[in-house]
Write a protein that holds these residues in place. Structure first.
Motif, PDB file in Angstrom:
ATOM      1  N   TYR A 112      -7.045  -8.453  -7.273  1.00 19.13           N
ATOM      2  CA  TYR A 112      -6.635  -9.593  -6.458  1.00 19.13           C
ATOM      3  C   TYR A 112      -6.398  -9.091  -5.039  1.00 19.13           C
ATOM      4  O   TYR A 112      -6.333  -7.876  -4.810  1.00 19.13           O
ATOM      5  CB  TYR A 112      -5.368 -10.262  -7.022  1.00 19.13           C
ATOM      6  CG  TYR A 112      -4.277  -9.296  -7.386  1.00 19.13           C
ATOM      7  CD1 TYR A 112      -3.355  -8.832  -6.443  1.00 19.13           C
ATOM      8  CD2 TYR A 112      -4.166  -8.817  -8.694  1.00 19.13           C
ATOM      9  CE1 TYR A 112      -2.359  -7.946  -6.787  1.00 19.13           C
ATOM     10  CE2 TYR A 112      -3.174  -7.927  -9.055  1.00 19.13           C
ATOM     11  CZ  TYR A 112      -2.264  -7.491  -8.094  1.00 19.13           C
ATOM     12  OH  TYR A 112      -1.279  -6.604  -8.434  1.00 19.13           O
ATOM     13  N   VAL A 113      -6.284 -10.005  -4.096  1.00 17.30           N
ATOM     14  CA  VAL A 113      -6.151  -9.625  -2.694  1.00 17.30           C
ATOM     15  C   VAL A 113      -4.787 -10.062  -2.174  1.00 17.30           C
ATOM     16  O   VAL A 113      -4.390 -11.217  -2.341  1.00 17.30           O
ATOM     17  CB  VAL A 113      -7.273 -10.269  -1.844  1.00 17.30           C
ATOM     18  CG1 VAL A 113      -7.118  -9.872  -0.382  1.00 17.30           C
ATOM     19  CG2 VAL A 113      -8.649  -9.836  -2.372  1.00 17.30           C
ATOM     20  N   LEU A 169       2.829  -4.066  -0.162  1.00 21.56           N
ATOM     21  CA  LEU A 169       3.311  -4.271  -1.528  1.00 21.56           C
ATOM     22  C   LEU A 169       2.654  -3.293  -2.498  1.00 21.56           C
ATOM     23  O   LEU A 169       3.309  -2.778  -3.414  1.00 21.56           O
ATOM     24  CB  LEU A 169       3.056  -5.715  -1.969  1.00 21.56           C
ATOM     25  CG  LEU A 169       3.859  -6.782  -1.226  1.00 21.56           C
ATOM     26  CD1 LEU A 169       3.428  -8.169  -1.661  1.00 21.56           C
ATOM     27  CD2 LEU A 169       5.355  -6.595  -1.463  1.00 21.56           C
ATOM     28  N   GLY A 170       1.365  -3.029  -2.298  1.00 20.37           N
ATOM     29  CA  GLY A 170       0.684  -2.052  -3.132  1.00 20.37           C
ATOM     30  C   GLY A 170       1.283  -0.664  -2.973  1.00 20.37           C
ATOM     31  O   GLY A 170       1.474   0.057  -3.957  1.00 20.37           O
ATOM     32  N   ALA A 171       1.591  -0.281  -1.744  1.00 19.05           N
ATOM     33  CA  ALA A 171       2.189   1.028  -1.495  1.00 19.05           C
ATOM     34  C   ALA A 171       3.550   1.139  -2.177  1.00 19.05           C
ATOM     35  O   ALA A 171       3.892   2.180  -2.751  1.00 19.05           O
ATOM     36  CB  ALA A 171       2.323   1.270   0.004  1.00 19.05           C
ATOM     37  N   CYS A 191      -6.309  -0.700  -0.999  1.00 18.05           N
ATOM     38  CA  CYS A 191      -7.315  -1.729  -0.771  1.00 18.05           C
ATOM     39  C   CYS A 191      -7.848  -2.251  -2.091  1.00 18.05           C
ATOM     40  O   CYS A 191      -7.841  -1.524  -3.100  1.00 18.05           O
ATOM     41  CB  CYS A 191      -8.451  -1.205   0.102  1.00 18.05           C
ATOM     42  SG  CYS A 191      -9.566  -0.078  -0.737  1.00 18.05           S
ATOM     43  N   PRO A 192      -8.330  -3.503  -2.145  1.00 21.34           N
ATOM     44  CA  PRO A 192      -8.827  -4.088  -3.395  1.00 21.34           C
ATOM     45  C   PRO A 192     -10.050  -3.372  -3.955  1.00 21.34           C
ATOM     46  O   PRO A 192     -10.352  -3.501  -5.146  1.00 21.34           O
ATOM     47  CB  PRO A 192      -9.172  -5.527  -3.003  1.00 21.34           C
ATOM     48  CG  PRO A 192      -8.408  -5.792  -1.755  1.00 21.34           C
ATOM     49  CD  PRO A 192      -8.335  -4.484  -1.046  1.00 21.34           C
ATOM     50  N   ASP A 247      -8.057   9.189  -1.086  1.00 18.28           N
ATOM     51  CA  ASP A 247      -7.991   8.309  -2.247  1.00 18.28           C
ATOM     52  C   ASP A 247      -7.950   6.856  -1.787  1.00 18.28           C
ATOM     53  O   ASP A 247      -7.314   6.541  -0.773  1.00 18.28           O
ATOM     54  CB  ASP A 247      -6.730   8.569  -3.081  1.00 18.28           C
ATOM     55  CG  ASP A 247      -6.610   9.985  -3.571  1.00 18.28           C
ATOM     56  OD1 ASP A 247      -6.927  10.214  -4.748  1.00 18.28           O
ATOM     57  OD2 ASP A 247      -6.191  10.863  -2.777  1.00 18.28           O
ATOM     58  N   GLU A 248      -8.623   5.989  -2.536  1.00 16.28           N
ATOM     59  CA  GLU A 248      -8.485   4.548  -2.346  1.00 16.28           C
ATOM     60  C   GLU A 248      -7.922   3.969  -3.635  1.00 16.28           C
ATOM     61  O   GLU A 248      -8.464   4.200  -4.719  1.00 16.28           O
ATOM     62  CB  GLU A 248      -9.837   3.900  -2.028  1.00 16.28           C
ATOM     63  CG  GLU A 248     -10.414   4.323  -0.690  1.00 16.28           C
ATOM     64  CD  GLU A 248     -11.677   3.538  -0.335  1.00 16.28           C
ATOM     65  OE1 GLU A 248     -11.680   2.307  -0.514  1.00 16.28           O
ATOM     66  OE2 GLU A 248     -12.645   4.183   0.102  1.00 16.28           O
ATOM     67  N   ILE A 249      -6.830   3.222  -3.520  1.00 16.36           N
ATOM     68  CA  ILE A 249      -6.140   2.709  -4.704  1.00 16.36           C
ATOM     69  C   ILE A 249      -5.957   1.203  -4.606  1.00 16.36           C
ATOM     70  O   ILE A 249      -5.597   0.671  -3.556  1.00 16.36           O
ATOM     71  CB  ILE A 249      -4.772   3.393  -4.876  1.00 16.36           C
ATOM     72  CG1 ILE A 249      -4.966   4.853  -5.293  1.00 16.36           C
ATOM     73  CG2 ILE A 249      -3.905   2.667  -5.906  1.00 16.36           C
ATOM     74  CD1 ILE A 249      -3.668   5.623  -5.462  1.00 16.36           C
ATOM     75  N   SER A 250      -6.193   0.540  -5.733  1.00 17.87           N
ATOM     76  CA  SER A 250      -5.927  -0.890  -5.874  1.00 17.87           C
ATOM     77  C   SER A 250      -4.927  -1.072  -7.005  1.00 17.87           C
ATOM     78  O   SER A 250      -5.012  -0.390  -8.035  1.00 17.87           O
ATOM     79  CB  SER A 250      -7.213  -1.641  -6.203  1.00 17.87           C
ATOM     80  OG  SER A 250      -6.937  -2.962  -6.636  1.00 17.87           O
TER      81      SER A 250
END
Length: 246
Positions: free
Chosen positions: A136-137, A143-145, A88-89, A129-132
């Motif tokens: 940007y959103v 895609l982040g994963a 998440c952002p 954990d929360e990772i950005s």
């Protein structure tokens, strides 16, 4: 390592997971990858996984039930407690040091959301954990994963073949990586530095360290504030700064 991905669009991962280093990691049994459509865990008769936000507002919010049930299904017989990662952002900005930390785990679960966001109870009571991957959103967490999994997967033992392949990467030492050259030694008048062809490994190592410092100072000076330099490196850095101002 085992990695499970919870996504509404599992087909997005087939190309990335079936190619290059991640494919080799799976073939070497260094990595087990699974992508699960968490819609299958919805108890709603229409298989809905989102709903309107309390208090009003634009967009839809992912409901907690499918995600909680999916994670519980994946972990009910797990020998070790997994890290459960929300893309998440608002999360911690992903770095090489975070990749190295996650590469020490045995089991990771990635939650890839869509729509306007997650029910807050997912953040508070499910994830570790929360990772950005940047400020940007994107349209979803897939895609982040992929970025995080690729960065982690290449660090696993025997995946790259040579341990040194990633130990000298940019950011692994806190600095940007030094320049690299290959054959031919002279390409259209552009020549490889003589020191790299000298055979003197000590001089080559010194050159690489100096170039790494120089590149970091020129491109990412903020990184220098986060590391402790040796006395020798401080001297080199001062020489680089002096040369820059002359």
């Amino acid at each position: 390592m085992k990695i499970d991905v919870l996504s509404l669009f599992p087909e997005m991962f087939s190309g990335v997971f079936g190619q290059s280093i991640l494919k080799k990691a799976q073939e070497k049994d260094a990595l087990e990858l699974r992508v699960i459509d968490f819609r299958e865990f919805s108890t709603n008769k229409h298989r809905n996984v989102d709903d309107y936000p309390y208090g009003g507002g634009a967009g839809m919010v992912l409901t907690p039930q499918p995600l909680f049930d999916a994670v519980e299904h994946l972990t009910k017989e797990a020998p070790v407690k997994p890290r459960i990662i929300l893309l998440c952002p608002q999360g911690e900005t992903f770095t090489q040091s975070k990749a190295e930390e996650l590469a020490e785990e045995e089991h990771l679960i990635f939650l890839c959301g869509h729509y306007e966001g997650y029910d807050e109870r997912v953040r508070e009571h499910l994830v570790t954990d929360e990772i950005s991957i940047g400020d940007y959103v994107l349209t979803g967490g897939e895609l982040g994963a992929m970025v995080v999994i690729d960065a982690v997967g290449r660090l696993l033992p025997n995946v790259l073949g040579k341990e040194a392949s990633h130990q000298e990467d940019s950011f692994s030492t806190g600095l940007l990586e030094h320049p690299q050259y290959t054959r031919p030694a002279d390409f259209r008048g552009m020549k490889v530095p003589d020191v790299l062809m000298s055979g003197n490994h000590k001089n080559i190592e010194i050159w690489r360290k100096k170039e790494s410092l120089k590149r970091t100072y020129e491109r990412r000076p903020d990184l220098l504030e986060k590391i402790t330099l040796t006395k020798e490196e401080e001297i080199w850095l001062n020489e680089i700064k002096d040369h820059k101002t002359t």
